[in-house]
Each structure stands twice: as structure tokens, then as C-alpha cells.
Design a protein around this motif. Structure first.
Motif, mmCIF file in Angstrom:
data_model
loop_
_atom_site.group_PDB
_atom_site.id
_atom_site.type_symbol
_atom_site.label_atom_id
_atom_site.label_comp_id
_atom_site.label_asym_id
_atom_site.label_seq_id
_atom_site.Cartn_x
_atom_site.Cartn_y
_atom_site.Cartn_z
ATOM 1 N N PHE A 1 0.674 -1.143 -0.160
ATOM 2 C CA PHE A 1 0.060 0.006 -0.256
ATOM 3 C C PHE A 1 0.778 1.175 -0.042
ATOM 4 O O PHE A 1 1.908 1.352 0.893
ATOM 5 N N THR A 2 0.525 2.243 -0.681
ATOM 6 C CA THR A 2 1.271 3.447 -0.836
ATOM 7 C C THR A 2 0.293 4.529 -0.609
ATOM 8 O O THR A 2 -0.761 4.461 -0.455
ATOM 9 N N GLY A 3 1.071 5.597 -0.063
ATOM 10 C CA GLY A 3 0.224 6.758 0.659
ATOM 11 C C GLY A 3 1.045 7.810 1.147
ATOM 12 O O GLY A 3 2.101 7.800 1.028
ATOM 13 N N GLY A 4 0.332 8.663 2.003
ATOM 14 C CA GLY A 4 0.978 9.795 2.705
ATOM 15 C C GLY A 4 0.328 9.847 4.024
ATOM 16 O O GLY A 4 -0.655 9.524 4.399
ATOM 17 N N GLY B 1 7.684 0.312 5.335
ATOM 18 C CA GLY B 1 7.324 -0.351 6.865
ATOM 19 C C GLY B 1 6.146 -0.864 6.944
ATOM 20 O O GLY B 1 5.629 -1.244 5.848
ATOM 21 N N MET B 2 5.589 -0.850 8.051
ATOM 22 C CA MET B 2 4.244 -1.383 8.429
ATOM 23 C C MET B 2 3.623 -0.522 9.542
ATOM 24 O O MET B 2 4.339 -0.061 10.277
ATOM 25 N N PHE B 3 2.363 -0.888 9.304
ATOM 26 C CA PHE B 3 1.341 -0.061 10.641
ATOM 27 C C PHE B 3 1.252 -0.731 11.668
ATOM 28 O O PHE B 3 1.470 -1.812 11.824
ATOM 29 N N ASP B 4 1.482 -0.174 13.008
ATOM 30 C CA ASP B 4 1.404 -0.733 14.096
ATOM 31 C C ASP B 4 -0.206 -1.031 14.423
ATOM 32 O O ASP B 4 -1.043 -0.371 15.024
ATOM 33 N N LEU B 5 -0.382 -2.399 14.061
ATOM 34 C CA LEU B 5 -1.717 -3.003 14.166
ATOM 35 C C LEU B 5 -1.366 -4.452 14.861
ATOM 36 O O LEU B 5 -0.608 -5.095 14.770
ATOM 37 N N ALA C 1 -2.926 6.639 12.504
ATOM 38 C CA ALA C 1 -2.103 5.832 12.733
ATOM 39 C C ALA C 1 -0.846 5.797 12.957
ATOM 40 O O ALA C 1 -0.294 7.171 13.374
ATOM 41 N N ARG C 2 -0.094 4.651 13.273
ATOM 42 C CA ARG C 2 1.397 4.635 13.738
ATOM 43 C C ARG C 2 2.074 3.803 12.880
ATOM 44 O O ARG C 2 1.650 2.624 12.333
ATOM 45 N N LEU C 3 2.983 4.126 11.997
ATOM 46 C CA LEU C 3 3.828 3.695 10.965
ATOM 47 C C LEU C 3 5.256 3.582 11.490
ATOM 48 O O LEU C 3 5.879 4.556 11.785
ATOM 49 N N CYS C 4 5.702 2.344 11.261
ATOM 50 C CA CYS C 4 7.359 2.249 11.619
ATOM 51 C C CYS C 4 8.106 1.631 10.261
ATOM 52 O O CYS C 4 7.315 0.819 9.653
ATOM 53 N N VAL D 1 3.862 -2.655 3.940
ATOM 54 C CA VAL D 1 3.380 -3.988 3.729
ATOM 55 C C VAL D 1 2.708 -4.732 5.029
ATOM 56 O O VAL D 1 2.563 -3.771 6.156
ATOM 57 N N GLY D 2 1.996 -5.751 5.100
ATOM 58 C CA GLY D 2 1.515 -6.479 6.013
ATOM 59 C C GLY D 2 0.094 -5.885 6.242
ATOM 60 O O GLY D 2 -0.479 -5.323 4.990
ATOM 61 N N SER D 3 -0.577 -6.008 7.081
ATOM 62 C CA SER D 3 -1.973 -5.662 7.359
ATOM 63 C C SER D 3 -2.044 -4.024 7.228
ATOM 64 O O SER D 3 -1.157 -3.244 8.039
ATOM 65 N N THR D 4 -3.135 -3.512 6.930
ATOM 66 C CA THR D 4 -3.470 -2.125 6.796
ATOM 67 C C THR D 4 -4.857 -2.063 7.407
ATOM 68 O O THR D 4 -5.453 -0.826 7.783
ATOM 69 N N GLY D 5 -5.493 -3.272 8.145
ATOM 70 C CA GLY D 5 -6.635 -3.200 8.763
ATOM 71 C C GLY D 5 -7.644 -2.279 7.993
ATOM 72 O O GLY D 5 -7.838 -2.413 6.880
ATOM 73 N N GLU D 6 -8.201 -1.911 9.003
ATOM 74 C CA GLU D 6 -9.339 -0.828 8.283
ATOM 75 C C GLU D 6 -8.967 0.774 8.076
ATOM 76 O O GLU D 6 -9.483 1.677 8.245
#
Length: 143
Positions: A71-74, A127-131, A100-103, A88-93
Motif C-alpha cells: 500500500f502506498t500513501g501519505g 514499513g508497516m503499520f502498528d496493528l 495511525a502509527r507507521l514504523c 506491507v503487512g496488514s493495513t486493517g481498516e
């Protein structure tokens, strides 16, 4: 990897594809950021490959790749700094305007046209989101 403008850097894209298959939450979740937005803006070469976590509001998010799913974005931080990402990984809802928190790993600066006809710069992260789903995947991953 290097700085990019309006299009993703090919090296960063290759890293994101690798990350889609191999990256785990524990690879990017750092207790203390290894760099900062200002340090990346000052010298992106010195900050590249360092890890950081940022919290803020998603500006946009969309699927950029299917296999692996990327997933791409800002994201605009709580301090008003702009980050572009390949997650990468889950982006949930998560959707635009979600908190959000992204690492992730710094891959360089990303320049883009702004609304007043100039050019703005952001930090680019893979990276990936803190989910919970991303943390659980790390716990069950085999070496």
C-alpha cells in the motif's frame, strides 16, 4: 536507493517487494527513532536505512501492488511533517484521515508537486503499520 521525485525510486520499490515477503514488525518497531524528519531533510544519504516510527493522520492510502500486497500513501505527523510510505503487512481498516502509527526504514526523500505550483519534500519510508495483525504475524513467524 536514493531520493525520488513524483515516481518511486526503483531501489526503494525493490526493497518494498522484498519487505512484502520478509519484513516483520520486530524489524521496524524501534523503542527510539534512529533518525528524524529534520535529519533526513538535512542529509538523506546519512539517514537512509535507519528506522523510525511516526504517528499522525493518513492523507491517503491505496493498494499499489498485489503480489506482494503493498500500500502506498501519505501521512502527516502530529508536527505537520509529511511522510510518503510503502506499507506491507496488514493495513486493517485504515483509510484517509485515520490516525495511525507507521514504523519503517528510511529510503530517502520524496519530492512532489504541491498545490501552489512549487515542490515539497517528504521522507519516504518502507514499513508497516502498528496493528495487532502485524504484531501477531511476527509472533507466529518461523525463522
Amino acid at each position: 536507493m536514493g531520493d525520488a521525485g513524483d515516481e518511486m525510486n526503483p531501489g526503494a520499490m525493490l526493497f518494498a517487494v522484498w519487505a512484502g515477503n520478509k519484513l516483520r514488525w520486530t524489524d521496524v518497531a524501534v523503542p527510539k527513532n534512529e533518525t528524524s524528519f529534520k535529519l533526513v531533510m538535512k542529509d538523506s544519504d546519512a539517514a537512509r536505512q535507519k528506522r523510525m516510527c511516526v504517528s499522525g493522520s493518513l492523507i491517503e492510502i491505496s493498494k499499489g501492488n498485489d503480489d506482494p500486497k503493498i500500500f502506498t500513501g501519505g501521512l502527516v505527523s502530529n508536527y505537520g511533517d509529511i511522510y510518503r510510505f510503502m506499507a506491507v503487512g496488514s493495513t486493517g481498516e485504515l483509510v484517509a484521515q485515520s490516525r495511525a502509527r507507521l514504523c519503517g526504514v528510511v529510503v530517502g526523500q520524496y519530492a512532489y508537486a504541491n498545490t501552489i505550483g512549487g515542490q515539497a519534500k517528504s521522507v519516504m519510508l518502507v514499513g508497516m503499520f502498528d496493528l495487532p495483525e502485524n504484531k501477531a504475524a511476527t509472533a507466529t513467524a518461523t525463522p
